[in-house]
Write a protein that holds these residues in place. Structure first.
Motif, PDB file in Angstrom:
ATOM      1  N   ASN A  71     -13.106  -8.640  39.684  1.00 15.72           N
ATOM      2  CA  ASN A  71     -12.213  -7.679  40.321  1.00 15.72           C
ATOM      3  C   ASN A  71     -12.939  -6.366  40.606  1.00 15.72           C
ATOM      4  OD1 ASN A  71      -9.812  -6.540  41.292  1.00 15.72           O
ATOM      5  ND2 ASN A  71      -9.342  -5.666  39.285  1.00 15.72           N
ATOM      6  N   GLY A  72     -12.852  -5.932  41.842  1.00 20.88           N
ATOM      7  CA  GLY A  72     -13.489  -4.693  42.233  1.00 20.88           C
ATOM      8  C   GLY A  72     -14.950  -4.827  42.576  1.00 20.88           C
ATOM      9  N   VAL A  73     -15.549  -5.985  42.306  1.00 20.25           N
ATOM     10  CA  VAL A  73     -16.972  -6.198  42.573  1.00 20.25           C
ATOM     11  C   VAL A  73     -17.170  -7.205  43.703  1.00 20.25           C
ATOM     12  CG1 VAL A  73     -19.190  -6.823  41.574  1.00 20.25           C
ATOM     13  CG2 VAL A  73     -17.467  -5.698  40.155  1.00 20.25           C
ATOM     14  N   ARG A  74     -16.436  -8.300  43.644  1.00 20.67           N
ATOM     15  CA  ARG A  74     -16.494  -9.330  44.683  1.00 20.67           C
ATOM     16  C   ARG A  74     -15.092  -9.537  45.238  1.00 20.67           C
ATOM     17  NH1 ARG A  74     -20.950 -12.856  44.400  1.00 20.67           N
ATOM     18  NH2 ARG A  74     -19.990 -13.892  46.179  1.00 20.67           N
ATOM     19  N   LYS A 121      -7.871  -1.655  47.988  1.00 16.92           N
ATOM     20  CA  LYS A 121      -8.740  -2.812  47.818  1.00 16.92           C
ATOM     21  C   LYS A 121     -10.201  -2.368  47.814  1.00 16.92           C
ATOM     22  CE  LYS A 121      -5.521  -5.884  50.215  1.00 16.92           C
ATOM     23  NZ  LYS A 121      -5.194  -6.687  49.044  1.00 16.92           N
ATOM     24  N   PRO A 122     -11.061  -3.057  47.074  1.00 13.13           N
ATOM     25  CA  PRO A 122     -12.496  -2.723  47.127  1.00 13.13           C
ATOM     26  C   PRO A 122     -13.052  -3.004  48.513  1.00 13.13           C
ATOM     27  CG  PRO A 122     -12.146  -4.787  45.957  1.00 13.13           C
ATOM     28  CD  PRO A 122     -10.780  -4.193  46.184  1.00 13.13           C
ATOM     29  N   ILE A 123     -14.071  -2.272  48.868  1.00 10.97           N
ATOM     30  CA  ILE A 123     -14.686  -2.428  50.190  1.00 10.97           C
ATOM     31  C   ILE A 123     -16.001  -3.159  50.021  1.00 10.97           C
ATOM     32  CG2 ILE A 123     -15.431  -1.232  52.262  1.00 10.97           C
ATOM     33  CD1 ILE A 123     -13.800   1.128  51.474  1.00 10.97           C
ATOM     34  N   PRO A 124     -16.016  -4.468  50.221  1.00 10.86           N
ATOM     35  CA  PRO A 124     -17.300  -5.173  50.162  1.00 10.86           C
ATOM     36  C   PRO A 124     -18.074  -4.972  51.453  1.00 10.86           C
ATOM     37  CG  PRO A 124     -15.535  -6.708  50.651  1.00 10.86           C
ATOM     38  CD  PRO A 124     -14.884  -5.371  50.470  1.00 10.86           C
TER      39      PRO A 124
END
Length: 900
Positions: free
Chosen positions: A573-576, A107-110
C-alpha cells in the motif's frame, strides 16, 4: 367481512385504553377511588419535611395525594417540553452548521519522474482531484460517443453515437498527419557513406578471394566498384521497403473498431488511468513540437497495438512502433505496418565480427527522419518479450539513435514516456518450452491464425496499462552528466558498473560515441526499466502466485491465504499500485479460477477450501512467471535477509560450546552484512536493476536494512557511546584504513573536526550513537523468523540456478571448448536432476534466461571466455580458473548465497 369488522373494533378499543393521556386519567381515577375507600389508613411519611404530614406520621388525606399527583404530572410535562426544545435546538444546529465534506483518500502516484534526474518535470502534474480518480475500463468508456458523451456534450436527440458508440468513436477520433519519410532516406549522406564503405569492403574481399595484391592493376577496380555499388543500392532499397511503416488514419480507425468488438470476447477489461492520459496531454501542450518516445516493458504481442489503441481514442498522435522482423508475416504483418509498425532485424550483422554498414545506416537515418518529421516513436526497451515475468536488462541501441539525434540538433528535445503493461493472464500462453532449453517456434500465418482462434475461446481477465510521467530527455542527460554517481564510483560500484548492451537491435557502435556517452545511454535505459518496473500494477494472479510459491508452496486453507494477502496488500500500500479491489477472499477465489487447475488446485479439507500450487516442473515454471512480477520489489530485502542468514550460520559454526552458551543470541556485524550484500548484488547484476543510476547501491542497501529494522524483521539496537569513545573508534578505524600513516597535524585537524561535528560546540560527556559498524550488531527477532524465511525464498530459485551452473563448469576442464547452446542444455539438465532428487525444491530454477545471465556474470569475472568461430559461440575456461581447485572455489563462492 364480519371478522374484519370485529378485528378493527378490537384494535380501536385497545388504542383508546392505551392512549398516553387516557392512561394517566385512568391512574388518577383509580387513585381517587382507593383513597376514598381507604382514606383513614395511616401511611408513612413519604413526602419529606415541610409537608402537611404530622411529625409522628399522621394521616395522608385524599387532597394530599391529589396535589402530589398533579405535581408529578406537571413535572413530567415539563420534562417532555425540555426534551422537545433540546431536539429542536440540535436540529437547528445541524442545519446551520456546514456539512463536512468527506474526501476519499489520496491515491499514491506511481510512475512519477525522478526528482533528481528530471527536476523541472518531477513536480506532480496530477491535482488532488486527479489523484482520487480510479482507473477505468477503456472498452466500456468511449470519449466521442455513447451515453456519457451525450450527457456532457448534448449532441442532440438524434445522435447515432448513442446507438453505435464503438463505430462513432472510431469515426470521430482526431485525424493526424503521418508524413512518409522513406523517400528521403537513401539520398542521405550517412547512407551514401555506408554504401561506399560496403563497396570498398566488397572490393577488398574480392581481391583476397583472387589472391591479388592491393596494387595489382590487372583487377578492374572501377568496373567492379560500379557493379557492387548497384548491387548494394538494390539491397538498400529492399531493406528500406521491408523496414518502413505505412501508418494510416483509416487502418487505425478500423483496427480500433475491431478491437472494441474482439477484446471483450476474451478479456474482462483493459484498465487505464484517465489522469495519466491527461498528464501526457498537458506535457504535449507544454512541448508542442517535441516528439514523444514511448518505452513499454514487453510482455505480449498484444502490446504492439494496445498503446496506440489507447492514444488514438484519447486524441493523441499514434507512434511508429519498432517490431521484430519475425512479425513480418502475410496479412498480419501488413496490418501492423499500416497501424504504425516498422520492422527491424533481431540480428543486424549477418556474420559475427563483420558489420552491416548499410543496414545500420538505413535504420539510423530512417529513425532520425521520422523524429524530425514529427512522428512519435515507440519501442520496447528490453528488446523482446520477457520470458520470466520480471523485467529484462535494457537494450539501448535505438535509444542511442534518439540521443544522437538530440546531440546533433536534429530534434530540440524528446519526451520519454515509460509504459508499464501487465496481464492477469498472459494472452501469448507461456514460455515453458524456451525456459526448458527448447527452440522457439517461429511465427507464421497459420500459427498466428490458430492462436487468435484459441484466444477468442478462452478467458484472460484484466489488462492494465500505466503511463509514467513524461520527462525531458535534455534534462535527464544534463542531470546524469552532473550526477556524482554517474562518474565517481566506489570500488564496489566500479565492479558493479553495468556493461552496456552489445547485442541490442541496433548495436552500440552505430554512432561513434565515447565510453562515457555509451554509459550515459545505458544509464538512461536502466532508469527507464527501473521506473517502469516500479510503476507496474500488481494483478490478482501476481499476488496469489507470489504467496503460493514463496510462502505456501505446500498449500494453505483459504482463511490463512486471506490473512497473508491482507498483509501483502498492507506492505504494498502506497508503494505499488494494486490492479484489484474488494475482499481478499474474493480476490483469491477469482485468481485461482483464472489461473486454472493446471497451475492452482482447489479442494475441500475439513470443511475448508484448500488452495495449493501445482509443483510439477512445467506448471511451476509457468506459475513463477506471474510471481516474478513482484520479485523486483522484494529483491533488496531478500538480499539483506539472505546475507544476514548466511552470516548468522557462519557465526554459529565458528562458535564453540566451551566459549559460548547455547542460550546466547547470535548477532552479525552491520559492516560485514553490508559488504556481503554488495557481493550478492554483484552476483545478480544481470538479473535485477536494484537502484536508479542516480543512486548509490550502498545507500539503497542501508535504507533497506533500516526499513527491515523498522518492520522488526531484523533489529539494530542503538548503542550509546560518549564523545570520547566515538572519536577513539573513528580514529582507530581511520588508522586501520590508512595503514597507520597519519601525521600529527592531520590528527589535530581530525579531532577538531570531530569535536565540532559531534559536540556542536556544547559540553562534553553527552552520549552519542555508535558510528563504527563493527560495534553495531544486527539481531534476529524470533517473532519474525517466518518473515525472514519468506524473504530468503524470494531469490532462492536464482541462487540455486547459479550454483548449478557453477558446478557445471567442470565440463570445460582440460581446454574443452563447448558450443554455448550445448553448455546451456547441460546446465538445464543439471538443475533438473537436482530438482528431481530433491536437492533443489524450486522447479522454477530451471530457466534458460537465468543460466544465460549467470554466464554473463562469469564472463565479466573472467571465469569463462566466449568466442565466435564462424558465427558459432564457444564457451571455455580462462586461466587461472581452468583447474579443479579454482572451480571448487567458484562453486563455494556462489553456493554461499543459497539458503539452507
Amino acid at each position: 367481512m364480519l371478522g374484519i369488522f370485529e378485528v378493527l373494533l378490537f384494535l380501536c378499543i385497545i388504542g383508546y385504553f392505551f392512549n398516553k393521556e387516557r392512561a394517566i386519567d385512568m391512574v388518577d381515577i383509580i387513585s381517587n377511588r382507593v383513597q376514598e375507600a381507604y382514606g383513614s389508613f395511616r401511611l408513612p411519611s413519604v413526602f419529606g419535611p415541610g409537608t402537611d404530614a404530622q411529625p409522628n406520621g399522621g394521616f395522608s388525606t385524599y387532597s394530599m395525594l391529589k396535589r402530589f399527583g398533579e405535581a408529578g404530572r406537571r413535572q413530567r410535562q415539563l420534562n417532555v417540553d425540555n426534551d422537545r426544545m433540546v431536539r429542536q435546538q440540535s436540529l437547528f444546529h445541524i442545519k446551520e452548521t456546514p456539512i463536512p465534506q468527506v474526501q476519499p483518500e489520496l491515491k499514491p502516484i506511481p510512475g512519477l519522474a525522478c526528482p533528481h534526474c528530471s527536476p523541472a518535470e518531477s513536480r506532480p502534474q496530477l491535482s488532488a482531484d486527479d489523484r482520487r480518480r480510479s482507473a477505468i475500463d477503456i472498452l466500456r468508456v468511449t470519449t466521442h460517443a455513447g451515453e456519457q458523451y451525450a450527457r456532457v456534450h448534448n449532441p442532440g436527440k438524434f445522435d447515432w453515437g448513442v446507438w453505435c458508440p464503438h463505430l462513432a468513436q472510431a469515426t470521430r477520433v482526431r485525424r493526424f498527419s503521418y508524413p512518409q519519410v522513406a523517400g528521403a532516406v537513401l539520398p542521405d549522406e550517412r547512407v551514401q557513406e555506408a554504401l561506399d564503405t560496403a563497396v570498398k569492403e566488397s572490393i577488398n574481399d574480392k581481391r583476397a578471394e583472387l589472391g591479388l595484391a592491393e596494387n595489382d592493376e590487372s583487377f578492374d577496380e572501377d568496373r567492379y566498384y560500379s557493379e557492387m555499388l548497384r548491387s548494394h543500392e538494390r539491397r538498400a532499397g529492399k531493406i528500406l521497403i521491408g523496414m518502413r511503416s505505412k501508418i494510416s488514419n483509416l487502418v487505425l480507425r478500423i483496427t480500433s473498431w475491431v478491437l472494441y468488438k474482439l477484446l471483450p470476447c476474451f478479456m474482462s477489461g483493459v484498465a487505464a488511468h484517465p489522469a495519466q492520459v491527461d498528464m501526457i496531454k498537458r506535457a504535449i501542450e507544454k512541448h508542442p513540437d517535441v516528439p514523444l518516445i514511448f518505452l513499454p516493458l514487453h510482455r505480449s504481442h498484444l502490446d504492439y497495438i494496445m498503446v496506440s489503441f489507447i492514444l488514438l481514442n484519447n486524441d493523441i498522435k499514434c507512434p511508429l512502433v519498432a517490431g521484430g522482423d519475425n512479425l513480418r508475416i502475410p496479412v498480419f504483418g501488413s496490418i501492423l505496418r499500416y497501424d504504425g509498425a516498422f520492422f527491424i532485424k533481431r540480428k543486424i550483422d549477418p556474420l559475427t565480427g563483420k558489420k552491416d554498414h548499410v543496414y545500420r545506416a538505413i535504420l539510423h537515418t530512417y529513425l532520425q527522419k521520422c523524429l524530425t518529421a514529427g512522428h512519435n516513436v515507440e519501442f520496447f526497451i528490453e528488446g523482446g518479450r520477457t520470458r520470466t515475468g520480471k523485467p529484462c536488462m535494457p537494450k539501448s541501441g535505438i535509444l542511442s539513435v534518439i540521443v544522437d539525434a538530440f546531440n546533433d540538433k536534429s530534434i530540440a528535445d524528446a519526451l520519454i514516456v515509460p509504459v508499464s503493461i501487465n496481464y492477469e493472464k498472459l494472452v501469448d500462453g507461456n514460455f515453458v518450452r524456451e525456459q526448458l532449453g527448447q527452440k522457439k517456434i517461429p511465427e507464421s500465418f497459420a500459427s498466428a491464425a490458430s492462436a487468435i482462434m484459441k484466444v477468442l475461446k478462452a478467458r484472460y481477465g484484466l489488462m492494465r496499462i500505466d503511463f509514467n510521467e513524461p520527462f525531458s530527455l535534455s534534462e535527464l542527460i544534463k542531470s546524469l552528466r552532473k550526477s556524482d554517481t554517474a562518474h565517481n564510483y566506489t570500488p564496489e560500484m566500479r565492479r558493479l558498473q553495468h556493461k552496456p548492451s552489445s547485442s541490442s537491435l541496433f548495436g552500440t557502435d552505430v554512432v561513434q560515441e565515447e565510453q562515457d556517452q555509451r554509459q550515459l545511454i545505458d544509464n538512461i535505459a536502466r532508469h527507464v526499466v527501473y521506473d517502469s518496473a516500479r510503476a507496474t500494477s500488481v494483478m490478482t494472479t501476481n499476488a496469489l502466485a507470489f504467496l503460493l510459491l514463496n510462502r505456501f508452496r505446500d498449500g494453505a486453507p483459504l482463511s490463512i491465504l486471506v490473512e497473508a494477502l491482507d498483509e501483502l496488500r498492507a506492505v504494498l500500500n502506497g508503494v505499488r499500485d494494486l490492479g484489484f479491489t474488494g475482499s481478499s477472499e474474493d480476490v483469491i477465489r477469482y485468481a485461482a479460477d483464472l489461473l486454472g487447475p493446471g497451475l492452482v488446485t482447489k479442494e475441500s479439507r475439513n470443511g475448508q477450501l484448500f488452495v495449493k500450487p501445482v509443483v510439477m516442473i512445467p506448471n511451476v515454471i509457468e506459475l513463477s512467471y506471474y510471481s516474478n512480477c513482484l520479485i523486483p520489489h522484494f529483491a533488496l530485502e531478500s538480499i539483506v535477509v539472505t546475507c544476514a542468514g548466511l552470516l548468522k550460520r557462519e557465526a554459529e559454526r565458528n562458535s564453540s560450546t566451551d566459549r559460548h552458551d547455547h542460550a546466547d543470541e547470535v548477532t552479525v556485524g552491520r559492516r560485514a552484512l553490508l559488504a556481503a550484500c554488495m557481493e550478492f548484488a554483484e552476483l545478480l547484476m544481470y538479473e535485477f536493476i536494484l537502484c536508479k543510476p542516480c543512486q548509490k547501491l550502498e545507500t539503497v542497501l542501508e535504507n533497506t536494512l533500516q526499513e527491515l529494522c523498522l518492520r522488526e524483521i531484523l533489529s539494530q539496537p542503538e548503542q550509546e557511546l560518549t564523545e570520547d569513545q566515538v572519536m577513539a573508534r573513528k580514529l582507530a578505524h581511520n588508522l586501520e584504513c590508512d595503514g597507520l600513516d597519519v601525521d600529527d597535524d592531520e590528527l589535530d585537524d581530525y579531532f577538531d573536526d570531530q569535536h565540532n561535528s559531534t559536540n556542536g560546540g556544547g559540553g562534553g560527556g553527552r552520549p552519542y550513537r555508535a558510528v563504527d559498524d563493527d560495534v553495531t550488531r544486527i539481531h534476529f527477532p524470533a517473532e519474525t523468523h517466518c518473515n525472514r524465511l519468506v524473504l530468503e525464498s524470494v531469490l532462492a530459485p536464482f541462487t540455486n540456478t547459479y550454483s548449478a551452473v557453477a558446478s557445471s563448469l567442470h565440463q570445460l576442464l582440460d581446454g574443452n571448448a563447448m558450443v554455448e547452446s550445448e553448455f546451456i542444455r547441460l546446465c538445464i539438465k543439471e538443475i533438473s536432476t537436482r530438482v528431481e532428487l530433491g536437492d533443489c525444491k524450486y522447479g522454477e530454477s530451471i530457466s534458460t534466461d537465468t543460466v544465460r545471465n549467470c554466464l554473463k556474470v562469469f564472463e565479466k569475472r573472467s571465469y569463462i571466455e566466449t568466442t565466435n568461430n564462424s558465427g558459432v559461440r564457444l564457451v571455455s575456461l580462462q586461466p587461472p580458473f581452468d583447474t579443479m581447485a579454482e572451480l571448487q572455489t567458484i562453486v563455494q563462492q556462489v553456493h554461499t548465497f543459497v539458503p539452507v
